[in-house]
Design a protein around this motif. Structure first.
Motif, PDB file in Angstrom:
ATOM      1  N   ILE A   1       0.845  -1.201   0.000  1.00 23.09           N
ATOM      2  CA  ILE A   1       0.000   0.000   0.000  1.00 23.09           C
ATOM      3  C   ILE A   1       0.880   1.252   0.000  1.00 23.09           C
ATOM      4  O   ILE A   1       0.637   2.206  -0.743  1.00 23.09           O
ATOM      5  N   ALA A   2       1.938   1.226   0.816  1.00 21.03           N
ATOM      6  CA  ALA A   2       2.861   2.367   0.872  1.00 21.03           C
ATOM      7  C   ALA A   2       3.496   2.610  -0.493  1.00 21.03           C
ATOM      8  O   ALA A   2       3.602   3.753  -0.946  1.00 21.03           O
ATOM      9  N   ALA A   3       3.898   1.506  -1.171  1.00 24.72           N
ATOM     10  CA  ALA A   3       4.523   1.637  -2.489  1.00 24.72           C
ATOM     11  C   ALA A   3       3.547   2.223  -3.496  1.00 24.72           C
ATOM     12  O   ALA A   3       3.908   3.083  -4.304  1.00 24.72           O
ATOM     13  N   LEU A   4       2.279   1.766  -3.433  1.00 26.14           N
ATOM     14  CA  LEU A   4       1.260   2.287  -4.352  1.00 26.14           C
ATOM     15  C   LEU A   4       1.017   3.770  -4.092  1.00 26.14           C
ATOM     16  O   LEU A   4       0.938   4.563  -5.032  1.00 26.14           O
ATOM     17  N   LEU A   5       0.890   4.138  -2.808  1.00 31.63           N
ATOM     18  CA  LEU A   5       0.665   5.540  -2.463  1.00 31.63           C
ATOM     19  C   LEU A   5       1.836   6.401  -2.924  1.00 31.63           C
ATOM     20  O   LEU A   5       1.637   7.484  -3.472  1.00 31.63           O
ATOM     21  N   LEU A   6       3.054   5.882  -2.693  1.00 34.11           N
ATOM     22  CA  LEU A   6       4.242   6.645  -3.070  1.00 34.11           C
ATOM     23  C   LEU A   6       4.327   6.808  -4.588  1.00 34.11           C
ATOM     24  O   LEU A   6       4.696   7.876  -5.075  1.00 34.11           O
ATOM     25  N   SER A   7       3.976   5.743  -5.339  1.00 30.87           N
ATOM     26  CA  SER A   7       4.038   5.845  -6.800  1.00 30.87           C
ATOM     27  C   SER A   7       2.986   6.819  -7.304  1.00 30.87           C
ATOM     28  O   SER A   7       3.227   7.579  -8.242  1.00 30.87           O
ATOM     29  N   ASN A   8       1.785   6.809  -6.656  1.00 30.59           N
ATOM     30  CA  ASN A   8       0.758   7.790  -7.019  1.00 30.59           C
ATOM     31  C   ASN A   8       1.236   9.205  -6.712  1.00 30.59           C
ATOM     32  O   ASN A   8       1.022  10.130  -7.485  1.00 30.59           O
ATOM     33  N   LEU A   9       1.875   9.336  -5.554  1.00 27.72           N
ATOM     34  CA  LEU A   9       2.403  10.635  -5.149  1.00 27.72           C
ATOM     35  C   LEU A   9       3.462  11.097  -6.148  1.00 27.72           C
ATOM     36  O   LEU A   9       3.470  12.263  -6.563  1.00 27.72           O
ATOM     37  N   ALA A  10       4.332  10.152  -6.552  1.00 26.51           N
ATOM     38  CA  ALA A  10       5.383  10.472  -7.518  1.00 26.51           C
ATOM     39  C   ALA A  10       4.769  10.900  -8.840  1.00 26.51           C
ATOM     40  O   ALA A  10       5.199  11.895  -9.447  1.00 26.51           O
ATOM     41  N   ALA A  11       3.725  10.164  -9.275  1.00 27.28           N
ATOM     42  CA  ALA A  11       3.046  10.516 -10.526  1.00 27.28           C
ATOM     43  C   ALA A  11       2.415  11.909 -10.411  1.00 27.28           C
ATOM     44  O   ALA A  11       2.514  12.727 -11.331  1.00 27.28           O
ATOM     45  N   ALA A  12       1.785  12.186  -9.259  1.00 26.33           N
ATOM     46  CA  ALA A  12       1.175  13.497  -9.035  1.00 26.33           C
ATOM     47  C   ALA A  12       2.223  14.604  -9.077  1.00 26.33           C
ATOM     48  O   ALA A  12       1.986  15.680  -9.640  1.00 26.33           O
TER      49      ALA A  12
END
Ligand code: ZN
Length: 161
Positions: free
Chosen positions: A106-117
């Motif tokens: 979940i942390a990795a998904l959130l971080l990748s979304n954050l990175a994309a944002a």
């Protein structure tokens, strides 16, 4: 090593020393790591070695406990396994392992979304700055009476006349 230990234990003075050390809780030593443990212990407290052989049904359930944390949680919840330390150990281990894995995923998904944002934000800011720059340049050029063509847009404007 075993024979050496045996003869060592047979010496009277050592047996007296052992007895004083183990007087609080008489025990046996683990065949794996030689940790002293209670005679009726199912597992060695030092290395986890199983004293009594585990029934195949228990081993199958313990193995099934690793089918995600759901299986582990169900086994921990069921009253049938409340006394089965071997099964419960693997069920807890499964819950902890899958729990950590889930949190990391979940942390990795959130971080990748954050990175994309962040990438979109930076691109958006750059596009806005480029647009502001072009707007100022083109406005000034037009004001000064210059024919200043942009690579793509200029030829299109030319054709539409
Ligand atoms: Zn041991």
């Amino acid at each position: 090593m075993a024979a050496e230990l045996y003869s060592h234990e047979n010496r009277p003075q050592d047996r007296a020393a052992d007895a004083s050390v183990n007087s609080a809780r008489p025990g046996v030593s683990c065949p794996q790591c030689e940790t002293t443990m209670p005679a009726n212990a199912a597992f060695c407290p030092g290395c986890g070695w199983s004293i009594a052989p585990i029934p195949s049904a228990d081993r199958a359930i313990a193995a099934a406990a690793y089918l995600t944390w759901v299986a582990g949680a169900v086994i921990l919840f069921l009253p049938a396994f409340h006394k089965q330390r071997f099964v419960r150990f693997h069920a807890w281990q499964s819950v902890f392992l899958w729990g950590v894995f889930s949190v990391l995923t979940i942390a990795a998904l959130l971080l990748s979304n954050l990175a994309a944002a962040m990438v979109f934000l930076v691109l958006g800011i750059l596009a806005s700055l480029a647009m502001l720059f072009l707007w100022i340049v083109l406005t000034v050029k037009a004001w000064q009476g210059e024919r200043f063509e942009l690579p793509l847009f200029g030829s299109l404007a030319e054709r539409l006349g």
